[in-house]
Design a protein around this motif. Structure first.
Motif, PDB file in Angstrom:
ATOM      1  N   MET A  17      -5.397   8.769  -2.024  1.00 25.64           N
ATOM      2  CA  MET A  17      -4.221   8.872  -1.161  1.00 25.64           C
ATOM      3  C   MET A  17      -4.248  10.178  -0.405  1.00 25.64           C
ATOM      4  SD  MET A  17      -0.699   7.535  -2.855  1.00 25.64           S
ATOM      5  CE  MET A  17       0.323   7.531  -1.410  1.00 25.64           C
ATOM      6  N   LYS A  18      -3.744  10.164   0.807  1.00 23.02           N
ATOM      7  CA  LYS A  18      -3.583  11.387   1.573  1.00 23.02           C
ATOM      8  C   LYS A  18      -2.306  12.068   1.080  1.00 23.02           C
ATOM      9  CE  LYS A  18      -5.794   9.389   5.581  1.00 23.02           C
ATOM     10  NZ  LYS A  18      -5.580   8.834   6.918  1.00 23.02           N
ATOM     11  N   GLU A  45       8.214   8.144   3.145  1.00 27.62           N
ATOM     12  CA  GLU A  45       8.313   9.386   3.908  1.00 27.62           C
ATOM     13  C   GLU A  45       7.221   9.519   4.973  1.00 27.62           C
ATOM     14  OE1 GLU A  45       9.770  13.115   5.093  1.00 27.62           O
ATOM     15  OE2 GLU A  45      10.706  11.734   3.672  1.00 27.62           O
ATOM     16  N   PHE A  46       5.977   9.184   4.625  1.00 29.77           N
ATOM     17  CA  PHE A  46       4.845   9.455   5.508  1.00 29.77           C
ATOM     18  C   PHE A  46       4.211   8.218   6.142  1.00 29.77           C
ATOM     19  CE2 PHE A  46       5.054  13.015   2.513  1.00 29.77           C
ATOM     20  CZ  PHE A  46       5.248  14.050   3.419  1.00 29.77           C
ATOM     21  N   GLU A  49      -0.019   5.020   6.590  1.00 29.50           N
ATOM     22  CA  GLU A  49      -1.251   5.750   6.910  1.00 29.50           C
ATOM     23  C   GLU A  49      -1.722   6.632   5.754  1.00 29.50           C
ATOM     24  OE1 GLU A  49       1.657   6.352   9.003  1.00 29.50           O
ATOM     25  OE2 GLU A  49       1.151   4.461   9.953  1.00 29.50           O
ATOM     26  N   CYS A  50      -0.819   6.955   4.843  1.00 28.67           N
ATOM     27  CA  CYS A  50      -1.197   7.816   3.713  1.00 28.67           C
ATOM     28  C   CYS A  50      -1.928   7.036   2.615  1.00 28.67           C
ATOM     29  CB  CYS A  50       0.009   8.537   3.131  1.00 28.67           C
ATOM     30  SG  CYS A  50       1.202   7.460   2.331  1.00 28.67           S
ATOM     31  N   LEU A  51      -1.946   5.708   2.715  1.00 31.43           N
ATOM     32  CA  LEU A  51      -2.644   4.904   1.711  1.00 31.43           C
ATOM     33  C   LEU A  51      -4.143   4.942   1.963  1.00 31.43           C
ATOM     34  CD1 LEU A  51      -0.274   1.825   1.608  1.00 31.43           C
ATOM     35  CD2 LEU A  51      -0.408   3.713  -0.023  1.00 31.43           C
ATOM     36  N   CYS A  52      -4.907   4.798   0.899  1.00 33.83           N
ATOM     37  CA  CYS A  52      -6.358   4.863   1.018  1.00 33.83           C
ATOM     38  C   CYS A  52      -6.914   3.584   1.634  1.00 33.83           C
ATOM     39  CB  CYS A  52      -6.998   5.114  -0.336  1.00 33.83           C
ATOM     40  SG  CYS A  52      -6.797   3.778  -1.511  1.00 33.83           S
TER      41      CYS A  52
END
Length: 66
Positions: A17-18, A45-46, A49-52
């Protein structure tokens, strides 16, 4: 997801994850539930796109430390 038993309970974190997302608890299930909740909040929140990427690779290896 990685769940580790540590001296004072359990910690859990997703791979790839990012950003940093960690959960903790007195039991395996508590840590898993905590990190799942943290992942949902992080994505809210993010954004997704934060998922791998599903094609990510991860390896678990042991190292002997002297």
């Amino acid at each position: 997801m990685v769940v580790e038993h540590v001296e004072d309970g359990y910690i859990a974190y997703p791979l790839g994850m990012k950003g940093v997302v960690v959960g903790q608890g007195d039991s395996y299930q508590e840590a898993l539930s905590d990190v799942t909740s943290a992942i949902h909040a992080h994505v809210k929140e993010f954004g997704a796109e934060c998922l791998c990427d599903a094609s990510s690779e991860a390896f678990i290896a042991e190292a002997e430390v002297f």
